[in-house]
Design a protein around this motif. Sequence first.
Motif, PDB file in Angstrom:
ATOM      1  N   GLY A 130       0.816  -1.213   0.000  1.00  0.00           N
ATOM      2  CA  GLY A 130       0.000   0.000   0.000  1.00  0.00           C
ATOM      3  C   GLY A 130       0.849   1.262   0.000  1.00  0.00           C
ATOM      4  O   GLY A 130       0.539   2.236  -0.693  1.00  0.00           O
ATOM      5  N   ILE A 131       1.945   1.242   0.776  1.00  0.00           N
ATOM      6  CA  ILE A 131       2.843   2.402   0.800  1.00  0.00           C
ATOM      7  C   ILE A 131       3.476   2.613  -0.570  1.00  0.00           C
ATOM      8  O   ILE A 131       3.499   3.727  -1.100  1.00  0.00           O
ATOM      9  CB  ILE A 131       3.930   2.212   1.879  1.00  0.00           C
ATOM     10  CG1 ILE A 131       3.325   2.311   3.279  1.00  0.00           C
ATOM     11  CG2 ILE A 131       5.044   3.249   1.714  1.00  0.00           C
ATOM     12  CD1 ILE A 131       4.296   1.979   4.392  1.00  0.00           C
ATOM     13  N   GLY A 132       4.002   1.523  -1.160  1.00  0.00           N
ATOM     14  CA  GLY A 132       4.630   1.646  -2.465  1.00  0.00           C
ATOM     15  C   GLY A 132       3.669   2.106  -3.536  1.00  0.00           C
ATOM     16  O   GLY A 132       3.960   3.036  -4.306  1.00  0.00           O
ATOM     17  N   SER A 133       2.488   1.498  -3.601  1.00  0.00           N
ATOM     18  CA  SER A 133       1.491   1.888  -4.600  1.00  0.00           C
ATOM     19  C   SER A 133       0.978   3.300  -4.350  1.00  0.00           C
ATOM     20  O   SER A 133       0.692   4.038  -5.292  1.00  0.00           O
ATOM     21  CB  SER A 133       0.321   0.893  -4.585  1.00  0.00           C
ATOM     22  OG  SER A 133       0.768  -0.417  -4.866  1.00  0.00           O
ATOM     23  N   GLY A 134       0.869   3.673  -3.066  1.00  0.00           N
ATOM     24  CA  GLY A 134       0.430   5.032  -2.742  1.00  0.00           C
ATOM     25  C   GLY A 134       1.425   6.085  -3.201  1.00  0.00           C
ATOM     26  O   GLY A 134       1.040   7.160  -3.676  1.00  0.00           O
ATOM     27  N   ILE A 135       2.707   5.793  -3.055  1.00  0.00           N
ATOM     28  CA  ILE A 135       3.737   6.714  -3.549  1.00  0.00           C
ATOM     29  C   ILE A 135       3.604   6.899  -5.061  1.00  0.00           C
ATOM     30  O   ILE A 135       3.683   8.016  -5.582  1.00  0.00           O
ATOM     31  CB  ILE A 135       5.145   6.190  -3.197  1.00  0.00           C
ATOM     32  CG1 ILE A 135       5.368   6.250  -1.684  1.00  0.00           C
ATOM     33  CG2 ILE A 135       6.230   6.998  -3.914  1.00  0.00           C
ATOM     34  CD1 ILE A 135       6.664   5.597  -1.225  1.00  0.00           C
ATOM     35  N   VAL A 136       3.378   5.779  -5.768  1.00  0.00           N
ATOM     36  CA  VAL A 136       3.239   5.836  -7.229  1.00  0.00           C
ATOM     37  C   VAL A 136       2.069   6.733  -7.628  1.00  0.00           C
ATOM     38  O   VAL A 136       2.209   7.625  -8.475  1.00  0.00           O
ATOM     39  CB  VAL A 136       3.056   4.422  -7.811  1.00  0.00           C
ATOM     40  CG1 VAL A 136       2.775   4.485  -9.305  1.00  0.00           C
ATOM     41  CG2 VAL A 136       4.302   3.583  -7.560  1.00  0.00           C
ATOM     42  N   LEU A 137       0.904   6.528  -7.014  1.00  0.00           N
ATOM     43  CA  LEU A 137      -0.277   7.308  -7.368  1.00  0.00           C
ATOM     44  C   LEU A 137      -0.148   8.763  -6.937  1.00  0.00           C
ATOM     45  O   LEU A 137      -0.591   9.668  -7.643  1.00  0.00           O
ATOM     46  CB  LEU A 137      -1.527   6.684  -6.739  1.00  0.00           C
ATOM     47  CG  LEU A 137      -1.942   5.321  -7.304  1.00  0.00           C
ATOM     48  CD1 LEU A 137      -3.154   4.791  -6.556  1.00  0.00           C
ATOM     49  CD2 LEU A 137      -2.243   5.416  -8.785  1.00  0.00           C
ATOM     50  N   THR A 138       0.450   9.008  -5.758  1.00  0.00           N
ATOM     51  CA  THR A 138       0.635  10.371  -5.288  1.00  0.00           C
ATOM     52  C   THR A 138       1.558  11.155  -6.212  1.00  0.00           C
ATOM     53  O   THR A 138       1.430  12.373  -6.351  1.00  0.00           O
ATOM     54  CB  THR A 138       1.204  10.368  -3.849  1.00  0.00           C
ATOM     55  OG1 THR A 138       0.282   9.709  -2.982  1.00  0.00           O
ATOM     56  CG2 THR A 138       1.418  11.782  -3.340  1.00  0.00           C
ATOM     57  N   CYS A 139       2.465  10.466  -6.874  1.00  0.00           N
ATOM     58  CA  CYS A 139       3.373  11.115  -7.827  1.00  0.00           C
ATOM     59  C   CYS A 139       2.745  11.261  -9.206  1.00  0.00           C
ATOM     60  O   CYS A 139       3.425  11.636 -10.171  1.00  0.00           O
ATOM     61  CB  CYS A 139       4.673  10.316  -7.937  1.00  0.00           C
ATOM     62  SG  CYS A 139       5.681  10.376  -6.436  1.00  0.00           S
ATOM     63  N   GLY A 140       1.457  10.977  -9.326  1.00  0.00           N
ATOM     64  CA  GLY A 140       0.766  11.150 -10.595  1.00  0.00           C
ATOM     65  C   GLY A 140       1.080  10.079 -11.606  1.00  0.00           C
ATOM     66  O   GLY A 140       0.926  10.305 -12.812  1.00  0.00           O
ATOM     67  N   CYS A 141       1.508   8.904 -11.165  1.00  0.00           N
ATOM     68  CA  CYS A 141       1.870   7.811 -12.065  1.00  0.00           C
ATOM     69  C   CYS A 141       0.938   6.627 -11.831  1.00  0.00           C
ATOM     70  O   CYS A 141       0.080   6.651 -10.962  1.00  0.00           O
ATOM     71  CB  CYS A 141       3.327   7.400 -11.853  1.00  0.00           C
ATOM     72  SG  CYS A 141       4.521   8.732 -12.131  1.00  0.00           S
ATOM     73  N   SER A 142       1.129   5.576 -12.623  1.00  0.00           N
ATOM     74  CA  SER A 142       0.306   4.389 -12.510  1.00  0.00           C
ATOM     75  C   SER A 142       1.137   3.168 -12.867  1.00  0.00           C
ATOM     76  O   SER A 142       2.032   3.243 -13.709  1.00  0.00           O
ATOM     77  CB  SER A 142      -0.906   4.480 -13.447  1.00  0.00           C
ATOM     78  OG  SER A 142      -1.583   3.242 -13.530  1.00  0.00           O
ATOM     79  N   SER A 143       0.827   2.038 -12.222  1.00  0.00           N
ATOM     80  CA  SER A 143       1.529   0.786 -12.509  1.00  0.00           C
ATOM     81  C   SER A 143       0.901   0.009 -13.645  1.00  0.00           C
ATOM     82  O   SER A 143       1.316  -1.106 -13.940  1.00  0.00           O
ATOM     83  CB  SER A 143       1.563  -0.089 -11.250  1.00  0.00           C
ATOM     84  OG  SER A 143       2.198   0.569 -10.192  1.00  0.00           O
ATOM     85  N   GLY A 144      -0.116   0.585 -14.281  1.00  0.00           N
ATOM     86  CA  GLY A 144      -0.779  -0.102 -15.376  1.00  0.00           C
ATOM     87  C   GLY A 144      -1.848  -1.041 -14.870  1.00  0.00           C
ATOM     88  O   GLY A 144      -2.352  -0.917 -13.756  1.00  0.00           O
ATOM     89  N   GLY A 145      -2.217  -2.010 -15.693  1.00  0.00           N
ATOM     90  CA  GLY A 145      -3.195  -3.009 -15.287  1.00  0.00           C
ATOM     91  C   GLY A 145      -4.604  -2.464 -15.197  1.00  0.00           C
ATOM     92  O   GLY A 145      -5.065  -1.708 -16.055  1.00  0.00           O
ATOM     93  N   LEU A 146      -5.309  -2.833 -14.123  1.00  0.00           N
ATOM     94  CA  LEU A 146      -6.719  -2.494 -13.983  1.00  0.00           C
ATOM     95  C   LEU A 146      -6.961  -0.999 -13.890  1.00  0.00           C
ATOM     96  O   LEU A 146      -8.006  -0.513 -14.340  1.00  0.00           O
ATOM     97  CB  LEU A 146      -7.296  -3.187 -12.737  1.00  0.00           C
ATOM     98  CG  LEU A 146      -7.355  -4.712 -12.742  1.00  0.00           C
ATOM     99  CD1 LEU A 146      -8.096  -5.207 -11.517  1.00  0.00           C
ATOM    100  CD2 LEU A 146      -8.025  -5.226 -14.007  1.00  0.00           C
ATOM    101  N   ASP A 147      -6.022  -0.242 -13.292  1.00  0.00           N
ATOM    102  CA  ASP A 147      -6.203   1.204 -13.184  1.00  0.00           C
ATOM    103  C   ASP A 147      -6.371   1.833 -14.556  1.00  0.00           C
ATOM    104  O   ASP A 147      -7.236   2.692 -14.770  1.00  0.00           O
ATOM    105  CB  ASP A 147      -5.004   1.838 -12.474  1.00  0.00           C
ATOM    106  CG  ASP A 147      -4.945   1.472 -11.010  1.00  0.00           C
ATOM    107  OD1 ASP A 147      -5.974   0.982 -10.491  1.00  0.00           O
ATOM    108  OD2 ASP A 147      -3.889   1.660 -10.383  1.00  0.00           O
TER     109      ASP A 147
END
Length: 294
Positions: A130-147
Amino acid sequence: MLYNTLHNRWLRIVAAVVGELIAAAALNLFIVPLNLYTGGIMGVCQLIRTFLQTLLGVTFGAYDIAGILYFLVNVPILLFAYKSLGLGLVAKTIICTVSYSLFYSIIPIPSAPIVDDYLTACLLGGILTGIGSGIVLTCGCSSGGLDVIGLCLSKRGSSFTVGKFSLTFNVFLYTACLILFSPEVAIYSVIYNFFASMVLDRMHQQNVNVMALIFTHADEHILGQFIIDKLNRGVTYWNGTGAYTGQGVHVLCVSLSKYEIEELLHAVRSIDPQAFLTVQEGVHVYGNFRKKLE
């Protein structure tokens, strides 16, 4: 430091890559050794990897081919998303997807679980993911996939939001885990995903609406124009009177995301160091209010 990181394009990308490293490490160190499954597209890739190992006898040593499969699955998704989401978001998503796939593939999986207790492993793995994914989204990025798929569907007018699409997809995924494996695998996988989602919601500042009231003696038009031009937010202001001093004061009201508060504070301090500001988090905003990805 936090202000510079969140509002510098290149520093945001670097921070997002670090977030992907944290999320990938959490999966490989705490979740994969217990044969549990994450949600989304990566969960499907983990299932495919399991089938390759059990049915075809393909072994990958201490590494997980699910990361490579995740990247391959995201290629058509990103090509599909290009026209809907634009080059900027897709380019950042490619960087994060490649980073996540690479980290997931090269971080060795322990031969024996670091934490034997399933609930503790789900808690630790979920918090770190959650921390890692939250950092990604807070930085305006996305890991791909369902998002990405959910964003494309919502932009095309579908009744599916990102959250609804992800929830529906994961229901089918964990139902498959329940059928194919033991109930414990499905249950603890859901628990892990629940912890990760809870922490992600806390970390994802763009998802938290706030209302700010600014009290200043400076020219309210300057600060109001900054909010309109730089934050792309509407602002309402009126004249008030200080009960103690009897002096006039300008009051500005603006609704924005928690992610934008640091930039607003920075502007208020530079325009009027004597001003003060109150912020109320978690407000519900209806009507013409735009959610921002960055």
